[in-house]
Write an enzyme that holds these catalytic residues in place. Structure first.
Site, short mmCIF file in Angstrom:
data_model
loop_
_atom_site.label_atom_id
_atom_site.label_comp_id
_atom_site.label_asym_id
_atom_site.label_seq_id
_atom_site.Cartn_x
_atom_site.Cartn_y
_atom_site.Cartn_z
N HIS B 293 2.97 9.44 -4.03
CA HIS B 293 2.75 8.47 -5.11
C HIS B 293 1.29 8.42 -5.52
O HIS B 293 0.39 8.57 -4.69
CB HIS B 293 3.32 7.09 -4.78
N GLU B 339 4.68 2.79 -6.35
CA GLU B 339 5.39 2.78 -5.07
C GLU B 339 5.11 1.50 -4.32
O GLU B 339 6.00 0.90 -3.70
CB GLU B 339 4.95 3.99 -4.22
N GLU B 340 3.84 1.08 -4.35
CA GLU B 340 3.41 -0.01 -3.45
C GLU B 340 4.10 -1.34 -3.75
O GLU B 340 4.20 -2.18 -2.87
CB GLU B 340 1.88 -0.17 -3.50
N ASP B 367 4.09 10.78 2.50
CA ASP B 367 3.50 9.45 2.31
C ASP B 367 3.31 8.74 3.64
O ASP B 367 3.42 7.52 3.74
CB ASP B 367 4.39 8.61 1.37
N HIS B 438 -3.59 0.19 3.75
CA HIS B 438 -3.73 -0.99 2.88
C HIS B 438 -5.03 -1.76 3.12
O HIS B 438 -5.04 -2.99 3.04
CB HIS B 438 -2.53 -1.94 3.02
#
Lengths: 475, 475
Positions: B293, B339-340, B367, B438
């Protein structure tokens, strides 16, 4: 721990810092030096050592070092030199010790600086807008309120920098990006970078944080403006941001930063060294010192640097008192103040007590972490090394028998060992020490209850044995 | 990578997520299933595989994946869903690909949300003043401008929380402090914590960051307000601050926080999936998809999550084009968007292309980091697993022969694998993945040029072989 001063002292006395050497003492050589009586005497402490270890590792003291350290750093947080919170934390330690029934406590005043960090912000303006993660370095001067704007020159080494013309640097922001090898080798870029950059006309200097690992973590630390140079603002930035700027610079992109930093400096605050004595039964004037520093940088909790070291040193007289163990010499715990800004408390103590320095039998310090103890880093004569090596053999069961030979072990205590007083620093499993050093991540999360117990037990037993031996540690 | 959706999907289809299993296929069983002709055919790709590895590991492509990834993430930084920077980064990837002489590129529009983080600040007011390190969670609502003030209730598990009365929680700030075990087990405290807290009347909820290691590093991520509950502000705080508050709470101290958070949410932005085709020579309609992504969280550079995964997928058609290798089926690289915030791009693609889904021969996704490749996590029939296992044997020389059997490997591609389409996720040496995940530390410093080369070479060669086999991958 402030390693800069060590490097300085080592440089003064031995020119090239000697590498640490894990001592391989040939048993027969030490046997000859020590003689069988002394060896037998050292081994007679096996039971006392076992009692101390049992009391701390499995008995009433189990977990206490961690719990007391946690209560302390949770209550006070960071304790920078010159602040009220540092003084309150000193009062707290005095009360905590008195509650143990120990009343031979004095404090000695020391003039210390207060450097107060204000707003700090670095913004990359070109090639794109981005906040840069920073911590100003100790005693950095401030920028104008609107900040300083300048183009970055990336510098990989002092050798490279020395060849740069003043013209290339004048009006620029110098960013030093040394790759971390050892702390001693890399830290001069932090401690001397601003002065060198200023001498060529830079408007500010930045340094890639002095660490082998980062999660976008800036590391503060001390730096000194050399005489005669214009003091310029200086800060450490994270590895990630330093490497980003370096990649852009290497691609030929112009990198422009705005640096806003403010701070206040007051050189005339008063703090205190704290001295806690468990008086010796036979030679109370003779001292075995166990020590750590109570001040910290202004980030994190100062749990590792050096809350843990202070607390294992606090534990020594407390545990001995609780176990009714009174050695022949005095065991003195010292909590140094203002270590981080240049071993200021230790220097003050050395000066004030210089005429009784012959009474320091052995000086110990824990300021390189309190991870699992592995042994001691020792400075002293061959006989001293053999005595300590024989004592360390008693700690095989906890894997703490390693003797590392160093000319000037420790940080604060280099003030003494550099004058020929024998001493030792806690050698421990601190491979990740510099991940946390001088950052917001220096918290209780670095500490482990069991490793602190091992450290406190080891520290106490070693101090007791040395303080109780029939002979003084030779110089 | 957004694992929450996986957990969700896995939950939908198999109730209890099955553990990954390293496949121990008995050679003779697979031999029987595959037959000697197919095995021989697979091994006939050894030379092509060697050519690809040589070109990437030692030839002209050496270091290119890292360099291009660095240029990309350095130029754009974070690329959150719904932002202009994400769309510009998509345009950049299209140009980069066209420069390679590949023109079969299309983009497909997708409606995505934009959640923009504003000011975020948590201050501990009692028992002492301290800034708390935080990152708001995705789609969190804002607080009043002066912040929300409240007392903290520390919660160790949902089981514990379910037994708390509403009275205990009403008007309080809930802090969940689960200890990290696996991401799948721990992340519900982030993704569902606010809803559960709100249902009992909490005014805000915080969660100990979902990571096994921290340098005072907060980790953001998605969360969802359940239907019918009042949405309350919610954020992740660092392990260190969570543990500090927990220790204080456990000592019976009252912990009071002020939480100030602001953000904006616009659910109606447009982004794009990007499809790059290297057309197959015999069955151009049949697809082997390689994907990652392009969007990221709004912190760090999104280099690991998922810049690396996107770039090894970009590399596949590029390397094959450069080497004049045209497989029978089309190799399609897809850069998923958004995606997130919930696999939004992947869901949109699946819907738009549902009537041709029979043409997806195999769907691959990277990923979970692009550390050294170890093999593939594969979902499919026993025959599929045997085919892939046989192909992986070709990669013994780079230690990438491990097949992990998973019902629904990957993140975006679970949209397809959950419908029975066979697929695989890059299995790599990603033990530290969640240290960076993240956070501001998801930067190029996580990436290694050699490991990216290995990943790109492996990814390309596997895709080529599957796309060129005489038989389709069975469902």
């Amino acid at each position: 721990m402030n390693f800069d001063s060590i490097v300085f002292i080592v440089t003064l006395f031995v020119i090239v810092p000697s590498e640490s050497r894990v001592l391989e003492i040939k048993s027969d050589r030490c046997e000859k030096i020590l003689g069988s009586d002394l060896i037998e005497e050292i081994w007679s402490y096996k039971n006392v050592k076992d009692d101390i270890l049992e009391y701390v590792l499995e008995g009433e003291f189990k977990g206490k070092t961690y719990d007391e350290l946690a209560k302390f750093v949770d209550k006070f947080g960071a304790r920078p030199s010159g602040t009220e919170v540092l003084e309150k934390s000193i009062d707290y330690m005095i009360d905590l010790t008195k509650n143990e029934g120990i009343n031979d406590i004095i404090t000695e005043e020391v003039k210390v600086p207060l450097w107060e960090r204000g707003e700090e912000k670095i913004t990359m303006l070109e090639p794109r807008k981005k906040d840069i993660e920073l911590l100003g370095l100790g005693k950095s001067v401030t920028t104008p309120p609107e900040g300083l704007e300048g183009e970055v020159v990336v510098v990989r080494s002092f050798e490279e920098f020395d060849n740069f013309s003043d013209e290339k640097i004048r009006g620029k922001i110098v960013l030093y990006v040394p790759v971390f090898t050892t702390y001693g080798e890399t830290v001069p870029y932090r401690s001397q970078g601003a002065s060198k950059a200023s001498a060529k006309g830079a408007i500010a200097s930045l340094v890639r944080s002095i660490t082998p690992f980062s999660l976008n973590t800036p590391h503060t630390g001390s730096q000194t403006y050399a005489d005669g140079v214009v003091p310029i603002p200086t800060a450490a930035i994270s590895l990630e941001d330093a490497d980003l700027i370096t990649r852009m610079y290497d691609r030929g992109e112009k990198v422009v930063l705005n640096i806003k930093m403010s701070s206040k400096l007051d050189e005339n605050k008063i703090s205190r060294n704290t001295l806690i004595d468990l008086k010796g039964s036979k030679h109370p004037e003779k001292l075995v010192i166990v020590s750590g520093h109570i001040d910290s940088w202004d980030v994190g909790q100062g749990a590792m640097d050096d809350g843990g070291g202070m607390f294992v040193s606090w534990a020594a007289p407390v545990i001995l008192k609780r176990l009714n163990l009174t050695p022949k010499r005095t065991v003195r715990a010292i909590f140094w103040t203002a270590e981080e800004l240049g071993l200021i408390g230790a220097h003050a103590y050395e000066e004030a007590h210089r005429n009784e320095s012959h009474n320091i039998n052995f000086v110990m310090e824990s300021d390189e972490g309190t991870f699992a103890p592995l042994g001691l880093a020792v400075g002293g004569t061959p006989t001293t090394l053999c005595i300590v090596a024989e004592i360390l053999k008693l700690f095989k069961s906890i894997n703490a028998s390693t003797l590392v030979e160093e000319d000037n072990p420790g940080s604060d205590i280099t003030v003494f060992t550099s004058k020929g007083i024998p001493g030792a620093s806690l050698h421990n499993d601190n491979g990740k020490y510099f991940w946390f050093h001088h950052t917001e991540a220096d918290t209780m999360n670095v500490e482990d209850p069991d490793e602190l117990d091992l450290g406190a037990a080891f520290w106490t037993a070693v101090a007791y044995i040395i303080a109780d031996l029939s002979i003084d540690i030779p110089r």
